[in-house]
Enzyme design. Structure first.
Site, mmCIF file in Angstrom:
data_model
loop_
_atom_site.group_PDB
_atom_site.id
_atom_site.type_symbol
_atom_site.label_atom_id
_atom_site.label_comp_id
_atom_site.label_asym_id
_atom_site.label_seq_id
_atom_site.Cartn_x
_atom_site.Cartn_y
_atom_site.Cartn_z
ATOM 1 C CG ASP A 148 -0.281 0.055 2.532
ATOM 2 O OD1 ASP A 148 0.712 -0.687 2.723
ATOM 3 O OD2 ASP A 148 -0.728 0.822 3.407
ATOM 4 C CD GLU A 183 4.324 1.007 6.939
ATOM 5 O OE1 GLU A 183 5.155 1.333 7.813
ATOM 6 O OE2 GLU A 183 3.993 1.765 6.008
#
Length: 382
Positions: A73, A137
């Site tokens: 991500d 994250e």
């Protein structure tokens, strides 16, 4: 993707996946296909709309297992017109790959995935190679690596040691390995007084003086002198607000937020008690109410220098010619969760452009990073 085992090609393919948290964007699907073709058992460990991937080559419960952790991500691109390239175009120009996530950290994921595929195909180890890759994250970090580790515990999966592939080098490739991280917490204070006319301050109870006094006390504190592996802890006042647009009204409330980055002298709980004690002293002195909420994002931790850091440092020096510093600097990472599962260190690229407009990475750094990760695997299972 011209060559999925070429870490530059794989990075480019991942950058083209618009995986802004919490969107998967196709990145984990791409990696699952690549790793499955190489003989990895791949499991999607999705939770609350967050996509995660667990991939293992070798036997479940192997006596020795080397793990890699990372995320696909990325943060939002911001105003796309500020970019000189398509943020998800993965353009390569003059030996530099451009795009959101090129540094943080699709290149790291590509490098350890490509290294792992090459390693198990060319020198199948007596043990397991594990990749734990999250899509959460850069966001709340609640349903990402935490979810993977909780699933692993329930499923009987285990990493003996782990390397997180976050960018760790300030200026040149190879100069820094992270063997720990400072803790991080924030605290929100609300001082409640009594509203009134500014011409008649004796009829009000102004919340601003006690807030200013509290913030001065906190900002003036020296929390500690640092430790063998950590710098001194820091407290920063990050916002103060009354929401008062006028000049002739004493407001009823004032709010402020502080952020603390702390070393292993403290815990989040001990600092929470310290902040609460200071707030109570000021509240009593000024006759106001002070409410406090705190959130601990991560505790300070250290993987003491030893076999794991020695192994990684030797591989870094062999491939880069640079002797890496063992550091605990910087912000937080998912290593703060992994450390409860197994010993963990971090090594990755130079991080200068991460989260920036025109994020980019020299392609030779990606190639070097794969070589470092491959050497680490060779040495660990030698």
């Amino acid at each position: 993707m011209s060559d999925p085992q070429n870490p530059v090609d794989l990075t480019a393919a991942l950058v083209r996946c618009p995986s802004v948290t919490p969107e998967e964007g196709g990145a984990l699907g791409l990696l699952s296909d690549l790793l499955s073709d190489a003989g990895f058992d791949c499991t999607r460990v999705d939770r609350n709309g967050v996509a995660n991937l667990y991939a293992r080559w070798g036997a479940k419960g192997a006596e020795r297992s080397f793990g890699f952790n990372g995320h696909t991500d990325v943060v939002p691109v911001g105003d796309v017109t500020d970019w000189s390239v398509d943020p998800f175009g993965a353009e390569v120009r003059d030996g530099v790959l451009w795009g959101r996530g090129a540094v943080d950290m699709k290149s790291g994921v590509a490098a350890f995935a490509a290294a792992a595929v090459d390693f198990v195909r060319e020198t199948p180890p007596d043990g397991a190679v594990i990749l734990a890759i999250t899509g959460d994250e850069e966001g709340p970090s609640v349903d990402g690596t935490r979810a993977l580790l909780e699933w692993m515990d329930e499923a009987g999966e285990r990493m003996s040691v782990c390397l997180v592939g976050e960018p760790t080098c300030p200026d040149r490739m190879g100069e820094m390995i992270k063997i720990g991280r400072r803790g991080s917490m924030s605290a929100w204070f609300t001082v409640k007084g009594t509203q009134g006319h500014s011409a008649y301050p004796h009829r009000a109870n102004n919340p601003l003086p006690p807030m200013v006094r509290l913030l001065d006390r906190l900002a003036s504190m020296r929390l500690d002198e640092g430790t063998d592996h950590f710098d001194a802890s820091t407290l920063a006042v990050v916002t103060v607000d009354t929401g008062n647009p006028t000049t002739n009204v004493i407001p009823a409330t004032c709010r402020a937020t502080v952020n603390i980055r702390f070393n292993d002298t403290h815990t989040g709980s001990s600092l929470t008690r310290l902040l609460q004690s200071e707030a109570e002293k000021v509240a009593d002195a000024y006759g106001v109410t002070i409410e406090m909420d705190a959130k601990i994002s991560g505790e300070a931790f250290l993987t003491p220098p030893g076999p794991l850091s020695d192994l990684v440092a030797a591989a870094v020096e062999a491939e880069t010619g640079v002797t890496p510093e063992l550091s605990t600097s910087g912000g937080t990472s998912d290593a703060r969760f992994v450390k409860d599962h197994c010993p963990v260190v971090e090594f990755g690229l130079v991080g200068k452009t991460m989260h920036a407009v025109d994020e980019r990475v020299p392609t030779d750094q990606i190639v070097t990073l794969k070589a470092v990760y491959r050497r680490i695997l060779d040495s660990y299972f030698a």
